[in-house]
Every structure is written in C-alpha cells, then in structure tokens.
Design a protein around this motif. Structure first.
Motif, PDB file in Angstrom:
ATOM      1  N   ALA A 352      -1.953  -6.162 -14.628  1.00  0.00           N
ATOM      2  CA  ALA A 352      -2.316  -7.496 -15.103  1.00  0.00           C
ATOM      3  C   ALA A 352      -1.790  -7.801 -16.503  1.00  0.00           C
ATOM      4  O   ALA A 352      -1.215  -8.880 -16.727  1.00  0.00           O
ATOM      5  N   PRO A 353      -1.942  -6.891 -17.496  1.00  0.00           N
ATOM      6  CA  PRO A 353      -1.435  -7.226 -18.832  1.00  0.00           C
ATOM      7  C   PRO A 353       0.089  -7.363 -18.890  1.00  0.00           C
ATOM      8  O   PRO A 353       0.620  -7.863 -19.875  1.00  0.00           O
ATOM      9  N   LEU A 354       0.763  -6.919 -17.845  1.00  0.00           N
ATOM     10  CA  LEU A 354       2.228  -6.949 -17.835  1.00  0.00           C
ATOM     11  C   LEU A 354       2.775  -8.064 -16.951  1.00  0.00           C
ATOM     12  O   LEU A 354       3.989  -8.142 -16.735  1.00  0.00           O
ATOM     13  N   MET A 355       1.900  -8.911 -16.417  1.00  0.00           N
ATOM     14  CA  MET A 355       2.345  -9.930 -15.471  1.00  0.00           C
ATOM     15  C   MET A 355       3.317 -10.932 -16.075  1.00  0.00           C
ATOM     16  O   MET A 355       4.089 -11.572 -15.367  1.00  0.00           O
ATOM     17  N   SER A 356       3.282 -11.081 -17.384  1.00  0.00           N
ATOM     18  CA  SER A 356       4.208 -12.028 -18.005  1.00  0.00           C
ATOM     19  C   SER A 356       5.627 -11.476 -18.098  1.00  0.00           C
ATOM     20  O   SER A 356       6.572 -12.216 -18.373  1.00  0.00           O
ATOM     21  N   SER A 357       5.779 -10.161 -17.862  1.00  0.00           N
ATOM     22  CA  SER A 357       7.129  -9.586 -17.900  1.00  0.00           C
ATOM     23  C   SER A 357       7.869  -9.926 -16.612  1.00  0.00           C
ATOM     24  O   SER A 357       7.277  -9.957 -15.534  1.00  0.00           O
ATOM     25  N   PRO A 358       9.175 -10.171 -16.709  1.00  0.00           N
ATOM     26  CA  PRO A 358       9.948 -10.544 -15.508  1.00  0.00           C
ATOM     27  C   PRO A 358       9.906  -9.466 -14.430  1.00  0.00           C
ATOM     28  O   PRO A 358       9.890  -9.775 -13.249  1.00  0.00           O
ATOM     29  N   GLU A 359       9.877  -8.185 -14.853  1.00  0.00           N
ATOM     30  CA  GLU A 359       9.928  -7.111 -13.863  1.00  0.00           C
ATOM     31  C   GLU A 359       8.664  -7.089 -13.000  1.00  0.00           C
ATOM     32  O   GLU A 359       8.737  -6.973 -11.766  1.00  0.00           O
ATOM     33  N   VAL A 360       7.516  -7.208 -13.643  1.00  0.00           N
ATOM     34  CA  VAL A 360       6.262  -7.158 -12.886  1.00  0.00           C
ATOM     35  C   VAL A 360       6.086  -8.415 -12.052  1.00  0.00           C
ATOM     36  O   VAL A 360       5.705  -8.354 -10.870  1.00  0.00           O
ATOM     37  N   SER A 361       6.342  -9.565 -12.653  1.00  0.00           N
ATOM     38  CA  SER A 361       6.169 -10.809 -11.902  1.00  0.00           C
ATOM     39  C   SER A 361       7.116 -10.862 -10.713  1.00  0.00           C
ATOM     40  O   SER A 361       6.744 -11.330  -9.628  1.00  0.00           O
ATOM     41  N   GLN A 362       8.344 -10.350 -10.892  1.00  0.00           N
ATOM     42  CA  GLN A 362       9.294 -10.348  -9.778  1.00  0.00           C
ATOM     43  C   GLN A 362       8.859  -9.369  -8.697  1.00  0.00           C
ATOM     44  O   GLN A 362       8.938  -9.678  -7.500  1.00  0.00           O
ATOM     45  N   ALA A 363       8.369  -8.198  -9.102  1.00  0.00           N
ATOM     46  CA  ALA A 363       7.897  -7.222  -8.112  1.00  0.00           C
ATOM     47  C   ALA A 363       6.713  -7.785  -7.335  1.00  0.00           C
ATOM     48  O   ALA A 363       6.636  -7.653  -6.109  1.00  0.00           O
ATOM     49  N   TYR A 364       5.801  -8.413  -8.048  1.00  0.00           N
ATOM     50  CA  TYR A 364       4.635  -8.990  -7.368  1.00  0.00           C
ATOM     51  C   TYR A 364       5.067 -10.130  -6.452  1.00  0.00           C
ATOM     52  O   TYR A 364       4.571 -10.260  -5.330  1.00  0.00           O
ATOM     53  N   ARG A 365       5.995 -10.935  -6.920  1.00  0.00           N
ATOM     54  CA  ARG A 365       6.478 -12.047  -6.093  1.00  0.00           C
ATOM     55  C   ARG A 365       7.159 -11.517  -4.830  1.00  0.00           C
ATOM     56  O   ARG A 365       6.934 -12.034  -3.736  1.00  0.00           O
ATOM     57  N   ASP A 366       8.005 -10.489  -4.990  1.00  0.00           N
ATOM     58  CA  ASP A 366       8.694  -9.933  -3.827  1.00  0.00           C
ATOM     59  C   ASP A 366       7.689  -9.385  -2.812  1.00  0.00           C
ATOM     60  O   ASP A 366       7.852  -9.569  -1.601  1.00  0.00           O
ATOM     61  N   GLN A 367       6.665  -8.689  -3.325  1.00  0.00           N
ATOM     62  CA  GLN A 367       5.671  -8.109  -2.425  1.00  0.00           C
ATOM     63  C   GLN A 367       4.863  -9.204  -1.739  1.00  0.00           C
ATOM     64  O   GLN A 367       4.608  -9.154  -0.533  1.00  0.00           O
ATOM     65  N   LEU A 368       4.456 -10.198  -2.518  1.00  0.00           N
ATOM     66  CA  LEU A 368       3.702 -11.311  -1.950  1.00  0.00           C
ATOM     67  C   LEU A 368       4.537 -12.037  -0.901  1.00  0.00           C
ATOM     68  O   LEU A 368       4.043 -12.382   0.187  1.00  0.00           O
ATOM     69  N   PHE A 369       5.792 -12.263  -1.206  1.00  0.00           N
ATOM     70  CA  PHE A 369       6.684 -12.947  -0.277  1.00  0.00           C
ATOM     71  C   PHE A 369       6.825 -12.148   1.024  1.00  0.00           C
ATOM     72  O   PHE A 369       6.722 -12.711   2.120  1.00  0.00           O
ATOM     73  N   ALA A 370       7.028 -10.836   0.899  1.00  0.00           N
ATOM     74  CA  ALA A 370       7.216 -10.007   2.091  1.00  0.00           C
ATOM     75  C   ALA A 370       5.956  -9.981   2.944  1.00  0.00           C
ATOM     76  O   ALA A 370       6.018 -10.086   4.174  1.00  0.00           O
ATOM     77  N   ASP A 371       4.794  -9.844   2.300  1.00  0.00           N
ATOM     78  CA  ASP A 371       3.541  -9.805   3.056  1.00  0.00           C
ATOM     79  C   ASP A 371       3.310 -11.107   3.810  1.00  0.00           C
ATOM     80  O   ASP A 371       2.923 -11.098   4.989  1.00  0.00           O
ATOM     81  N   LEU A 372       3.534 -12.217   3.149  1.00  0.00           N
ATOM     82  CA  LEU A 372       3.291 -13.512   3.797  1.00  0.00           C
ATOM     83  C   LEU A 372       4.338 -13.803   4.870  1.00  0.00           C
ATOM     84  O   LEU A 372       4.025 -14.350   5.924  1.00  0.00           O
TER      85      LEU A 372
END
Length: 864
Positions: A352-372
């Motif tokens: 959570a504290p790292l969500m503003s970093s591009p790496e974490v937000s992109q990883a979370y986005r990729d995972q969210l995208f794949a799951d959905l």
C-alpha cells in the motif's frame, strides 16, 4: 614512508654454474625455508617458453606458523645466470603476507604483485629482516580494477560476471592471447575475483601465466584447460561464456550480481564486495551460499526479487520485509510487487505505501486486469478490498488505486467483445463496498461519461439479496448529495438521479411524470426496474407514469414464446415484482399482458398473505379490479381490454398440476368481479371458467370451489350444465356399483340432465365408472335407478324415454370399453331368467289349477 605490508619472503632458484637443483637460496625467517620451498612447488605455474613476457605472477594461499591465513605472491623471472649445463636459471621470489593485513589494507592482487615486484629486486642477502611491500591509496582494489568496472552493465561486465560465477563452481582457465604485459593479464584475473567477496582471496589462487599441457593447481589462471579435468575454459574477446553450465547456485549469484550492477552501478557493487573481508572458503560446501549472502546484503530487496525470479520458494515474510526496504530499487519493486499479488499468504499492507510508484501500480493493474479478463472476480474483489483497506489504514490516498481501476476499466473495455458484460462495472464493483462521495474520481468520471457504464453497475447490483441499500449508496457516490437540479449528469443513465431521489427520499421524483415517461421510454423502463427491485414500485408506477409507458408498450411488438425480450420495458416486466399495492399491481399487469408476459402483479397479489391492518384478499382484489377497469378504459388500452382480461383470467384460473389445487380465493374473486363487467367480458369469464371446469381433470375441488362455481353459475346460467357434469364426474370417481351408490349417481345424472347437460356428455362422464367391476350389472342398476328418479320428477312417461336416450348415448360412447356389450348381455340374461321364472310360475299355476279341479271332483263325489 608509504603505507605497506610486512611480509616474510624467500628467493628460490639455483646457484650459477653448478649442477645443483632448485631450492630456497635465502629466506626470512630462515627457519621457514622448507615451508617456502613447499609453497613454491605447490603453486608452480610451470616453465615459461622463450619469448613469454615475464615475470609470471602467481597468487597462492597458505597458513602461517601460527595457523593464520596468508596470501602468497610468487614472481617467476629469468636471471642472467646459467647452470653448469649452460641452461638459463629462473628465479621465483616469494612473499608471504598475513591475510588479516591484506584484508585490512584492502589491496588486490595487482597491487600486491606490483609492490612485491618492486621489493624483489632489492632483497638483501641472508640475515636480513622482513620485507616491506609499499603501496599507495590509489592501489586499493576498487581503484585498481576500475578500468574494467563500467557504471552500467556492459559486455565486459557480463563476461566478468560469468567468469566469477564459473569460479564459484570450480577452476577457470582464461584462454586467449597471453603475449601481454603480465600485470595486464593479472588485472583481468583481479577484476574477475573482484566480483566475489574479498574474503575469498584468503583461499583463492591465481596465475597470470601457466605452462601448456600441464595440470595447473590454481583456481583461476591464464592458460590451457586441456589436461586439467573439471576446469572451465573461458576465452576472452569472444562470445559470452555459456551460462547453461552453471550450477543453480552460481547462476543465482550471477543474476543477482547483474541486477545489482544495473540498479546501483558497477562501482557500488565492487566496493560492497571489496568490503566483505571476512575469510571465506571458496572450496567449502557453503561457498555459494556465503557468497550470495554477502552480495545480497548490498540490496536485500533485490536479492529476494532475484530468488523470486529464479523460481525459488520465498515465504511471505521475506517478501513483505523486502518491500519495506528503504529506497527499494525499481527493479526489485517490480518483481516483488508482482509476486506479492499472487502469493497466497502476503497482504497488501506492505504494498500500500508503494502504490504511487509506477512499478507497484503497474503490477497491481496487470494482476487486476488478468483476474477480471479471465473471470476471477472473487480474487479481484479480495485484492481490491484488501488494497483499499490497507491504503486507508496507513493514511494513504485512494488516488493510486483509483488510477489503476480506471486504467483497467479502459483497457478491458477495449479488449472485451461487444455485448459481453463489463468485468469492472458489472463484475468487480457490485462485489465491493460502495465508494465514499468525492473519492475514486477517475473511475467516477469514466462511469459518468461513458454511456451505459453507470447503468450497468446499478443493474448488476440488482442480483444482490437486498439491493436497496447498496443501490442507494452507489448512487450517492455517482450522483452526489446536491439537489436534483445540480446532480451529476450521467451519460446513458439519466434515470439514475431520479432513482436516487426515490430511494433517498421515499417519494417518487416529480420529474417522472407521463410526459417524461412517454418521451424517455427506455429510461422510464429502467427507472421502473430499479423501483421494482428496490421495493419502491408503488412510488413510481402511478397513473401518469403508467400512461406514459402504455403508449410505448402498445407500439412495441410482444416477444414470442421462447424469444428473447426485445425492449428494456419487457426486461423490466419480466422481473418478479416485490410487494406492491393492488393499484400498482393492476397497472403492472396491464403492461405485462400487453407485452406478452404473465400478469405477475396479480399472481404476487394472490400469493402474498395479508399484513396486519391491511385489507384481506377479497378487498385487495376488489381494488385491483377497479384500477384495472379504469386503466383499460383509457383510450390507448381500450381496444385491447378484452384481450387483457382474457389473458389475465387464463393465468389466474389455473390448477396446480402437482397438488390439484385450484385458483384460490384471489382467482375466484377476480372471476366473480369480472363477471359483472358488461358485454364481451361476461363471455370471457364464461369461457375461462368453462376451461377450468371442463379441461382440468386434476382439479381437486374444495367446498369453497363448489360454492364459487354455483355462485358464478347463478350469474352466468350457461355454466349450470357444466357444473352438473362436474358433479357427475366427481361422484362417479368415488362411487362403487352397489345399489345405494348407483341410486346416488342416478340422482346426480338426472340433475345434470335437467340442468341442460347432453346425454352424450353424461355418457362420457360415466365411462370410467362404468368400466370397473361387474360392468353390465352396475350399468343396468344405474339405468333402472335413473328411470325411477325421472319418474319421481315427471309422471308423464318421459322417464322411459330419458332412460332410453341415456342408454343410446352409452352405446355411442362405449367404443373400446365394451360397456354396451356387457350391459346388453347382462340385461338379456336377466330378462331370460325372468322369462324362465314366469314359465315356471305358469306351469305351477296350471298344475295348481289342475289339482284344484281334481279336488273339485272329489268334493262332488263326497257330497253325493
């Protein structure tokens, strides 16, 4: 005096012009001569060829007199002297330096060799003290190998890293042109060793040159690998070494080395390794592990990331701890974020504290995208809720999560086929808690600006068990708390602010009048759907709104049986309605019936038990019928009124095939009320009741049903014959063939006949009864009783005629049952028996007459 190291030393060679062998000529201390002689033999690189650049430099390792580790420098050079056979004499100058001092000084092999070479020429004879190996600040290892240490990863870096990794696995021979200045050759080896922890120099050996074809004891050397089993040959100035031959541990060290190099730069990596001066056994069983521990200490997060990349099992605690590393590198962050999102035991608190970093937000986005995209909505919901909770609990803004969700929504819309439910608005969001007003602004903007997204979200909420509160909360986020005239405009969902007004105030929005409903039929149908699902249909389906929708439904073709529903209104009307007032149910059913759908309002009304303080079933049906009549008298619906009533009765007057239960009180009351409507409606009621009574053999009439049928028949006399027939059917199903039962059945048959039932109908009603038991006997008994019942009603002789008519009807209807045949045979047999009885009685009479006459003659004689 320049800083330096104090070393014991020895000069190894032979006396000029003699035939003596090689050995230690002079040493300090003299008592170590034998030890130094053994060391020279152990680390001998062989014999140079003519023209080889000298000196040959060898770095060995040994133990001092006190058992402490030592680093040995061996300089092989050519002298000007010859032996007795006129052969050139070589000399090896050896210096033994305690490793502790070498480590403390931080100098590498080249610096030691240069200092030793400078000191060797001035060594005194026997009796001299220890040697002083001088060096300068620029001779430190990091500076000495700096010409081979590029800031970023280069081809040279990759070669050195591969060589260092192979060196962890075993001996390495560097092959190539060796006709270079010896210190240049040693510098390559020094650069390779610099990519291992400095402490390994306590056990590591190296040679700038070696003889061809001989087995070389050094771990790292310039030379030929042939004849030396287990030695890896690494050519210089050629393609990169083969990494496929590395052990998994050495490959892991290699990869982490390059990752650190790319992240922190070459100088930082070499400096870190140079500072790791604790002695390490390069041939020890844990050499790989110890080396990796040293390297990992430079960037623990990168080490964990490298282990993850290598496919190793890494527990959740290590991943979470690595993510909390201050100033974690982007390279490690990208790998660890991706793994944390898929690890079964990691939470979102570290991410959570790292969500503003591009790496974490992109990883979370990729995972969210794949799951959905692949339908893993439950996983997406869990991760989304956990991330939102983690951001909130740590005081972080939801903006990074908002940007990720909006980006995934945009990408999924572009990737998903047309017509497929949106995975975010119709899959993820309905499964998570509603957002607070003013949050998730990017997602909010997309839902309000892209037509259909907000409506899709709200309609997806309808699948929840109790959607009212959820819909209201989501609409609060979408529409805002401002007044109706200031609320957010929602593309493709202009009914949503009206629905929010309805759910938040409990009163129907004034905007949803007849004009609005007629002008916006799709939005009106969707508003009505939301009201139905959320239990507020009574506040919307008022007369004006109903009339506005009525025009639309009359213009829309009804869906054929089995065909998909075409319009939003048809989809709305297909929903089972929640509790609604009778007036609303009537409006609802008019729309349903005109759209070709079942009258679910009346059916719900009939199935709902009355609440305390409310009208009973009869009162509610009365209100329903009154509203229905008013609705059907309006101009648009007037021409469809009879069809609506016909369809309504067809659905209301049904029999439960499983239980045999009839239409119930609501259905009976409905038919009774409709039987008072004038003209064609009475015929519709008559037909509907007739269908119920004539075509439903499974109907198990109750006493209430029978009283209702009589009541309706009094209103519609044409039903009386049918009721008489049903009584015959009912009694026949329970009667046996006893005279008493036959007499009862004859009474019912006669009553039905007198009510207008045809003999053919009566005969058909008696078929099942007549085919049981002694057929001829029971039919004859019935007909005789039937004639007697008629006689009691009519003494004009019609009884015999009615019996004969019913008898003929049984003849016509007895096809396949042989009722007539058995009846005829039984009746004839009976008549024959009667005739025989009569014949016997006649003969008996004749005999009696004859006897009496004979007695008369006897009497006459007696008198005389």
């Amino acid at each position: 005096m320049a800083p330096g190291l104090i070393a014991d030393w020895a000069v190894w060679g032979k006396e000029p012009h003699t035939s003596s062998g090689y050995g230690v000529l002079v040493a300090h201390p003299p008592g170590r001569s034998a030890e130094f002689n053994a060391a020279v033999h152990q680390w001998s690189p062989g014999t140079p060829e003519p023209g080889d650049p000298l000196p040959w430099i060898t770095m060995g390792c040994a133990r001092g007199p006190d058992g402490a580790r030592a680093v040995g420098v061996f300089l092989l050079d050519l002298t000007d002297d010859v032996d007795a056979s006129n052969r050139a004499i070589y000399r090896i100058t050896h210096f033994a330096v305690p490793y502790a001092e070498v480590g403390a000084a931080g100098v590498g092999w080249c610096a030691l060799a240069r200092a030793a070479h400078a000191t060797a020429a001035g060594l005194p004879g026997s009796g001299a003290g220890p040697a002083h190996l001088a060096f300068h600040e620029e001779d430190l290892l990091v500076s000495d190998v700096g010409h081979n240490i590029t800031p970023s990863v280069s081809e040279r870096t990759r070669w050195l890293a591969a060589a260092a990794a192979h060196l962890l696995d075993g001996p390495v021979a560097v092959t190539g042109d060796r006709h270079h200045e010896p210190f240049q050759l040693l510098g390559v080896l020094d650069s390779v060793a610099a990519l291992l922890p400095f402490g390994m120099r306590s056990t590591l050996s190296a040679a700038s040159s070696t003889s061809s074809g001989s087995e070389v004891p050094m771990r790292l050397y310039w030379g030929d690998a042939e004849g030396s089993p287990g030695v890896t040959a690494l050519p210089v100035s050629a393609s990169l070494p083969d990494l496929g031959e590395l052990s998994p541990q050495a490959r892991g060290y290699h990869d982490l080395l390059l990752d650190n190099w790319a992240t922190h730069g070459g100088e930082a990596v070499v400096r870190h390794l140079a500072n790791a001066r604790e002695p390490l056994e390069i041939e020890g069983p844990d050499a790989h592990e110890r080396a990796l521990e040293v390297l990992a200490a430079l960037d623990p997060s990168l080490a964990v990331a490298q282990a993850v990349t290598a496919g190793q099992e890494v527990d959740a605690d290590r991943i979470n701890q690595a993510l909390r590393t201050p100033d974690i590198s982007s390279r490690a962050l990208a790998v660890l974020a991706e793994r944390a999102l898929t690890h079964p035991h990691t939470g979102m608190e570290a991410l959570a504290p790292l969500m503003s970093s591009p790496e974490v937000s992109q990883a979370y986005r990729d995972q969210l995208f794949a799951d959905l995209l692949h339908g893993r909505t439950d996983v997406a919901r869990r991760d989304f809720e956990n991330m939102r909770a983690a951001l909130t609990s740590t005081g972080q803004s939801l903006d990074p999560l908002d940007e990720v969700l909006a980006g995934a929504l945009a990408e999924l819309r572009a990737r998903s086929p047309k017509g497929v439910p949106d995975p975010v608005t119709e899959g993820l969001l309905p499964a998570v808690a509603p957002f607070g007003e003013g949050t998730m602004r990017f997602t909010h903007s997309m839902l309000c600006q892209v037509p259909g997204l907000a409506r899709g979200l709200v309609r997806a909420l309808y699948a929840e068990a109790d959607p009212g509160a959820l819909v209201r909360a989501w609409l609060r986020w979408l529409c805002g708390e401002a007044g109706p005239e200031q609320r957010t405009e929602i593309a493709g969902g202009r009914e949503l602010p009206l629905l929010y007004t309805l759910l938040s105030t409990g009163a129907g929005p004034v905007e949803a009048d007849r004009k609005w409903a007629a002008g916006h039929p799709e939005e009106a149908a969707t508003l009505l759907e939301g009201a139905v699902v959320c239990g507020a249909v009574d506040q919307v389906l008022l007369p004006g709104f109903f009339q506005g929708l009525l025009d639309h439904v009359l213009r829309s073709p009804a869906a054929a049986d089995g065909a998909p529903l075409r319009s939003p209104l048809q989809r709305t009307l297909s929903r089972p309605p929640a509790r609604m007032r009778p007036e609303t149910a009537a409006h609802w059913d008019v729309l349903c019936l005109l759209a070709g759908l079942p009258p679910s309002g009346f059916l719900a009304l009939a199935a709902t038990a009355p609440q305390p303080g409310t009208a009973g079933v009869t009162g509610r049906v009365d209100t329903y019928v009154s509203t229905l009549r008013a609705a059907l008298q309006t101009r648009p619906a007037q021409q469809h009124a009879t069809a609506v009533v016909d369809l309504l009765l067809d659905r209301a007057l049904t029999v439960n095939k499983a239980t045999g239960a009839g239409p119930g009180q609501a259905g009976r009351d409905l038919a009774w009320h409709l039987s008072h409507w004038p003209g064609a409606f009475q015929q519709i009621v008559l037909d509907a009741v007739y269908r119920l009574a004539a075509d439903e053999p499974n109907w198990r009439e109750t006493s209430e049903d029978r009283r209702w049928l009589l009541r309706v028949a009094d209103r519609l006399p044409s039903l009386r014959p049918l009721i008489g027939l049903r009584r015959v059917h009912g009694l026949a199903s329970r009667c046996s063939g006893t005279p008493e039962d036959c007499e009862k059945l004859a009474v019912q048959v006669c009553g039905a006949r007198r009510a207008g039932a045809a003999n053919n109908q009566l005969a058909a009603a008696l078929q099942a009864w007549a085919t049981h038991g002694r057929v001829g006997e029971r039919v004859l008994t019935l007909l005789e009783a039937y004639e007697q019942v008629w006689t009691s009603y009519d003494a004009t002789g019609r009884a015999a005629e009615e019996r004969e008519d019913l008898e003929l009807a049984l003849v016509r209807c007895s096809t396949g049952h042989r009722i007539w045949t058995q009846y005829r045979d039984h009746a004839i047999s009976r008549q024959a028996r009667l005739k025989d009885d009569l014949d016997r009685q006649s003969r008996q009479c004749e005999r009696e007459i004859t006897r009496l006459r004979k007695l008369d003659a006897v009497a006459a004689r007696a008198r005389t």
